[in-house]
Write a protein that holds these residues in place. Structure first.
Motif, PDB file in Angstrom:
ATOM      1  N   UNK A  21      15.854  16.837  92.033  1.00 24.82           N
ATOM      2  CA  UNK A  21      16.501  18.150  91.927  1.00 24.82           C
ATOM      3  C   UNK A  21      17.263  18.314  90.613  1.00 24.82           C
ATOM      4  N   UNK A  22      16.860  17.606  89.593  1.00 22.22           N
ATOM      5  CA  UNK A  22      17.592  17.647  88.323  1.00 22.22           C
ATOM      6  C   UNK A  22      17.689  19.054  87.745  1.00 22.22           C
ATOM      7  N   UNK A  23      16.686  19.884  88.015  1.00 23.91           N
ATOM      8  CA  UNK A  23      16.713  21.254  87.486  1.00 23.91           C
ATOM      9  C   UNK A  23      17.905  22.044  88.009  1.00 23.91           C
ATOM     10  N   UNK A  24      18.445  21.670  89.165  1.00 23.82           N
ATOM     11  CA  UNK A  24      19.619  22.365  89.700  1.00 23.82           C
ATOM     12  C   UNK A  24      20.861  22.113  88.846  1.00 23.82           C
ATOM     13  N   UNK A  25      20.821  21.071  88.015  1.00 23.57           N
ATOM     14  CA  UNK A  25      21.966  20.720  87.181  1.00 23.57           C
ATOM     15  C   UNK A  25      21.693  21.028  85.705  1.00 23.57           C
ATOM     16  N   UNK A  26      20.718  21.875  85.470  1.00 25.52           N
ATOM     17  CA  UNK A  26      20.363  22.259  84.103  1.00 25.52           C
ATOM     18  C   UNK A  26      21.573  22.874  83.391  1.00 25.52           C
ATOM     19  N   UNK A  27      21.860  22.385  82.196  1.00 27.87           N
ATOM     20  CA  UNK A  27      22.942  22.945  81.390  1.00 27.87           C
ATOM     21  C   UNK A  27      24.325  22.427  81.712  1.00 27.87           C
ATOM     22  N   UNK A  28      24.456  21.507  82.684  1.00 30.06           N
ATOM     23  CA  UNK A  28      25.773  20.979  83.045  1.00 30.06           C
ATOM     24  C   UNK A  28      26.238  19.976  81.994  1.00 30.06           C
ATOM     25  N   UNK A  29      27.458  20.161  81.526  1.00 22.39           N
ATOM     26  CA  UNK A  29      28.056  19.236  80.558  1.00 22.39           C
ATOM     27  C   UNK A  29      28.865  18.158  81.266  1.00 22.39           C
ATOM     28  N   UNK A  30      29.668  18.577  82.250  1.00 25.90           N
ATOM     29  CA  UNK A  30      30.465  17.616  83.005  1.00 25.90           C
ATOM     30  C   UNK A  30      30.932  18.247  84.304  1.00 25.90           C
ATOM     31  N   UNK A  31      31.339  17.397  85.233  1.00 29.94           N
ATOM     32  CA  UNK A  31      31.953  17.841  86.479  1.00 29.94           C
ATOM     33  C   UNK A  31      33.277  17.100  86.600  1.00 29.94           C
ATOM     34  N   UNK A  32      34.359  17.839  86.807  1.00 31.14           N
ATOM     35  CA  UNK A  32      35.673  17.201  86.847  1.00 31.14           C
ATOM     36  C   UNK A  32      36.409  17.524  88.147  1.00 31.14           C
ATOM     37  N   UNK A  33      37.118  16.520  88.629  1.00 32.39           N
ATOM     38  CA  UNK A  33      37.938  16.674  89.817  1.00 32.39           C
ATOM     39  C   UNK A  33      39.309  17.192  89.397  1.00 32.39           C
ATOM     40  N   UNK A  34      39.688  18.359  89.880  1.00 33.51           N
ATOM     41  CA  UNK A  34      41.005  18.927  89.579  1.00 33.51           C
ATOM     42  C   UNK A  34      42.037  18.361  90.550  1.00 33.51           C
ATOM     43  N   UNK A  35      41.690  18.377  91.820  1.00 34.63           N
ATOM     44  CA  UNK A  35      42.480  17.719  92.866  1.00 34.63           C
ATOM     45  C   UNK A  35      41.534  17.464  94.029  1.00 34.63           C
ATOM     46  N   UNK A  36      42.010  16.994  95.147  1.00 35.16           N
ATOM     47  CA  UNK A  36      41.136  16.617  96.255  1.00 35.16           C
ATOM     48  C   UNK A  36      40.279  17.769  96.762  1.00 35.16           C
ATOM     49  N   UNK A  37      40.760  18.985  96.593  1.00 38.21           N
ATOM     50  CA  UNK A  37      40.046  20.135  97.139  1.00 38.21           C
ATOM     51  C   UNK A  37      39.537  21.088  96.063  1.00 38.21           C
ATOM     52  N   UNK A  38      39.533  20.640  94.821  1.00 40.83           N
ATOM     53  CA  UNK A  38      39.099  21.509  93.725  1.00 40.83           C
ATOM     54  C   UNK A  38      38.224  20.726  92.756  1.00 40.83           C
ATOM     55  N   UNK A  39      37.074  21.307  92.422  1.00 41.56           N
ATOM     56  CA  UNK A  39      36.158  20.665  91.487  1.00 41.56           C
ATOM     57  C   UNK A  39      35.637  21.726  90.526  1.00 41.56           C
ATOM     58  N   UNK A  40      35.528  21.334  89.254  1.00 45.96           N
ATOM     59  CA  UNK A  40      35.071  22.279  88.231  1.00 45.96           C
ATOM     60  C   UNK A  40      33.803  21.753  87.567  1.00 45.96           C
ATOM     61  N   UNK A  41      32.817  22.639  87.450  1.00 41.38           N
ATOM     62  CA  UNK A  41      31.577  22.329  86.737  1.00 41.38           C
ATOM     63  C   UNK A  41      31.654  22.987  85.366  1.00 41.38           C
ATOM     64  N   UNK A  42      31.549  22.185  84.319  1.00 39.69           N
ATOM     65  CA  UNK A  42      31.582  22.698  82.947  1.00 39.69           C
ATOM     66  C   UNK A  42      30.168  22.709  82.380  1.00 39.69           C
ATOM     67  N   UNK A  43      29.816  23.817  81.758  1.00 37.03           N
ATOM     68  CA  UNK A  43      28.482  23.976  81.196  1.00 37.03           C
ATOM     69  C   UNK A  43      28.506  23.864  79.675  1.00 37.03           C
ATOM     70  N   UNK A  44      27.400  23.457  79.116  1.00 33.58           N
ATOM     71  CA  UNK A  44      27.296  23.299  77.662  1.00 33.58           C
ATOM     72  C   UNK A  44      27.378  24.651  76.966  1.00 33.58           C
ATOM     73  N   UNK A  45      26.811  25.668  77.597  1.00 30.07           N
ATOM     74  CA  UNK A  45      26.841  27.032  77.074  1.00 30.07           C
ATOM     75  C   UNK A  45      27.203  27.982  78.207  1.00 30.07           C
ATOM     76  N   UNK A  46      27.450  29.234  77.867  1.00 30.89           N
ATOM     77  CA  UNK A  46      27.734  30.236  78.893  1.00 30.89           C
ATOM     78  C   UNK A  46      26.585  30.293  79.896  1.00 30.89           C
ATOM     79  N   UNK A  47      26.926  30.317  81.181  1.00 26.25           N
ATOM     80  CA  UNK A  47      25.928  30.351  82.251  1.00 26.25           C
ATOM     81  C   UNK A  47      26.138  31.590  83.118  1.00 26.25           C
TER      82      UNK A  47
END
Length: 568
Positions: free
Chosen positions: A131-157
Motif C-alpha cells: 500500500x505504499x501508494x497511500x503514502x505518496x508524497x509523505x515527508x514525515x509523520x510526527x507524534x504531537x501527543x498521545x492523541x495527536x499525530x501530524x503527517x507532513x508532506x514534501x509539497x502541498x497536498x
C-alpha cells in the motif's frame, strides 16, 4: 479545503427490520464465505482484496468512506479539513486527533505512536509495502501527543487523505510489529496472522487459504457491539458454491464477490433464503501486460524484473493488437449482463475522472492484424501462428480459477488465434494467485506469465493513490519481497511527473484532467493495461442478517460491528 466526494452508483441497504439494542455477543454466531480465501491478515503485505476484507474486521484506519463515498471518522474525532484547522492552510500537513480511551484488543492504549509506526512500517526503505501508494508524497509523520499525530508532506497536498484513510491503510500496533520492519516483515508470522486490532473482532485461529475463527473484541469502543459473539470466515471453493450457501441453503450469512452470470444469481435467489446486493464503483476486469521477461530460463531473482525486457510485449503495436482483437461487449454480456459495462478505462468513475476513451469498444480484428504485420510478425510457415526472427508469437495467459474468468480466457484465446497469436491458458487458485507469499511462483505480483487478468479498485472517490501505484518505484521485485502494485513493471518518467503534479493540484477540474491523462497513458497510448469490463460489485446476504450496507468505496465489511440477527 474540503474535497467533496463525487457520488456514483446505488447503495444497497439490507436488514431493514428494526434492531433491538442488545449486549455484545447476544446474537451468537455469524458465518461468512469468501470463495477467495485470505492467506494473511496484514493488508500491507498483500495486494489482494480478500486479505484487506478479512483484515478490516480487526484493523481499522483513522477514517473510512461510507456507502456514498463520503469520508467519516472512525478512530479519529473528526475528518481534518482546512475549515476545522486539521489541514494546514499551505496544504503541507494534516493533523489527526484520535478519540480518547481507545484500546487495542489486548487491552493496551491506542496512541499516536501506533499511527506513526504504521507509516514507518510501510515506508521502510528495505520493506515491500503493498500500500505504499497511500503514502505518496509523505515527508514525515510526527507524534504531537498521545492523541495527536501530524503527517507532513514534501509539497502541498490538496488531497491529503491517503495515509490512514480507508481499508487499505489501517493502523497496526507498534508493540506487536516492532521487530517486523523492512525485510523482516514477511517473517513475522504470528503478527501477520494474528494482528492485535481495534476493530469489532479479534482473530482466534487463522488457517491460511482456509478458515478464520474470530470472536468479539472485548475492548471494542462500543460496549454493545458487535452483536455477534463469534464469526467463522470461510475461504475457498468457488463463487457458485458461495452463492448457493447463502441464497439457496442458508448455511452461510454473507457471501462476497459473486462473480457469476446474472441468470445464475437470479435462479439462486428464487430459493428465498437470501438476496443479492449490487452497486457500481471502480472495479475493472482487465488484462495486465508484462513488460518484463518471465522466462524460467532466466536466473531466479532476475526473472520478471526490469533487468530483462519482454522479448515480444515491449512493442506497443503488439499490445494494441491484443486489445483490438477483443470483443468487450460479448464478454460483458456473457460474464456480467446488466452488472457489467464494457470499458476502455483503468479508472471508470467518478465521471470527472473518467476519460472519453472509447476506441477499444469496437472489436477490430483486421486492424489488429495490420498492426502485427507492421511490427514484423508474419506467419512464415503457414501454421497460423505468427513468428519473427525465429520466435513464435506465443503467450502464457494466467488468471485466478473462476468460471467467468475461464470463459473469458477461452474467448480471448480464440480471438487472439484469429490474428495469429498462440495462447497457453493457466488458472491458479484465487487464494494463491491473490496471496502475498514472496516464495510462491504463482502470485499475480510475481507475474511469471506474459499477460494476466484480474480486477481491483480503490478506496473512496479520488483515484490519486490508485494512479500513483503505476510509478516506476512501485514495481514488484525481489528487493520489495515481490510487493508492489505496478504489476506490469511500467516505467515512464513523464507519468511519474504527472503523478507529482496531480498531488499538488487543488482545483477539481484540473485534477480530473490530469487523472484522465494518466488513465490514457496506461490504456489508449501504451496499452500496458487492457481494460475489459467495468464490473458492478455483487455479494449476497441471508434473510436473517441485518445491518448490512454494501460499500463499494471501502471494504464490504466496513460496518460489521453493526450487523445483527433478524428474528423471524
Amino acid at each position: 479545503m474540503t474535497l467533496k466526494p463525487l457520488l456514483l452508483g446505488a447503495t444497497a441497504l439490507a436488514g431493514l427490520a428494526s434492531m433491538a439494542m442488545a449486549e455484545r455477543g447476544a446474537d451468537g454466531h455469524v458465518n461468512l464465505i469468501y470463495w477467495q480465501a485470505p492467506s494473511i491478515m496484514n493488508p500491507y503485505l498483500t495486494g489482494g482484496t480478500k486479505e484487506r476484507e478479512a483484515a478490516s474486521l480487526v484493523l481499522e484506519p483513522l477514517g473510512r468512506y461510507n456507502t456514498s463515498g463520503e469520508m467519516v471518522p472512525y478512530l479519529a474525532e473528526e475528518i481534518p479539513t482546512v475549515e476545522n484547522g486539521g489541514v494546514a492552510e499551505d496544504l503541507k500537513s494534516i493533523t489527526w486527533n484520535i478519540k480518547p480511551g481507545l484500546k487495542w484488543s489486548d487491552g493496551t492504549p491506542f496512541t499516536a505512536t501506533d499511527v506513526k509506526f504504521t507509516a514507518d512500517y510501510c515506508m521502510h526503505p528495505e520493506g515491500g509495502c503493498a500500500q505504499l501508494a497511500k503514502f505518496e508524497g509523505v515527508d514525515s509523520v510526527e507524534v504531537i501527543d498521545d492523541l495527536t499525530v501530524r503527517v507532513n508532506f514534501k509539497d502541498a497536498q490538496p488531497n491529503p487523505y491517503g495515509p490512514f484513510m480507508g481499508g487499505q491503510a489501517p493502523i497496526i500496533q507498534a508493540a506487536q510489529f516492532a521487530e517486523c520492519l523492512g525485510a523482516k516483515a514477511p517473517e513475522c508470522t504470528d503478527a501477520n496472522f494474528y494482528p492485535v486490532g481495534t476493530g469489532p473482532f479479534k482473530v482466534d485461529d487463522f488457517r491460511p487459504n482456509d478458515v478464520i475463527s474470530l470472536s468479539a473484541n472485548p475492548n471494542y469502543r462500543d460496549p454493545d457491539k458487535p452483536a455477534f459473539a463469534t464469526m467463522t470466515f470461510k475461504g475457498g471453493g468457488d463463487a457458485m458454491a458461495a452463492g448457493r450457501a447463502v441464497l439457496e441453503t442458508g448455511e452461510f450469512d454473507y457471501a462476497w464477490n459473486l462473480q457469476l452470470a446474472p441468470e445464475v444469481i437470479a435462479n439462486m435467489e428464487e430459493a428465498g433464503q437470501g438476496v443479492a446486493l449490487s452497486a457500481f464503483s471502480t472495479l475493472v476486469e482487465r488484462i495486465e501486460v508484462n513488460l518484463t521477461d518471465p522466462s524460467p530460463d532466466l536466473p531466479e531473482g532476475e526473472r520478471a524484473t526490469a533487468k530483462h525486457p519482454h522479448p515480444i510485449l515491449t512493442d506497443v503495436r503488439v499490445r494494441e493488437a491484443l486489445s483490438k482483437a477483443i470483443d468487450r461487449s460479448l464478454l460483458t454480456e456473457i460474464g456480467y449482463g446488466k452488472a457489467g459495462r464494457p470499458t476502455c478505462n483503468f479508472v471508470p468513475a467518478p465521471e470527472i475522472f473518467a476519460s472519453d476513451n472509447t476506441e477499444c469498444l469496437e472489436q477490430d480484428v483486421e486492424g489488429a492484424k495490420a498492426l502485427l504485420d507492421e511490427a514484423g510478425w508474419t506467419d512464415s510457415n503457414g501454421d497460423g501462428i505468427r513468428d519473427k526472427d525465429g520466435r513464435k508469437l506465443s503467450l502464457l495467459f494466467q488468471t485466478s480459477t473462476n468460471a467467468v474468468r475461464q470463459d473469458f480466457q477461452a474467448l480471448i484465446k480464440q480471438w487472439w488465434s484469429e490474428i495469429g497469436v498462440e495462447t497457453e491458458l493457466r488458472n491458479i487458485s484465487a487464494s494463491v494467485f491473490f496471496g502475498g507469499d514472496p516464495g510462491s511462483p504463482d502470485t499475480f505480483q510475481k507475474f511469471y506469465a506474459d499477460v494476466e487478468m484480474y480486477a481491483n479498485n480503490f478506496d473512496g472517490t479520488d483515484p490519486q493513490a490508485y494512479l500513483a501505484s503505476r510509478t516506476c518505484d512501485k514495481a514488484p521485485r525481489p528487493e520489495t519481497q515481490w510487493q508492489g502494485e505496478n504489476i506490469n513493471r511500467y516505467c515512464d518518467p513523464e507519468y511519474d511527473a504527472l503523478i507529482e503534479e496531480l498531488s499538488r493540484t487543488a482545483e477539481l477540474e484540473k485534477r480530473g484532467e490530469i487523472a484522465r491523462q494518466l488513465n490514457d497513458m496506461v490504456t489508449r497510448e501504451s496499452h500496458v493495461i487492457i481494460p475489459l469490463v467495468d464490473r458492478g460489485r455483487v455479494s449476497a446476504r441471508s434473510n436473517t442478517l441485518g445491518g448490512v450496507e454494501l460499500n463499494v468505496w471501502d471494504t464490504e465489511l466496513w460496518n460489521a460491528a453493526d450487523w445483527y440477527r433478524i428474528k423471524q
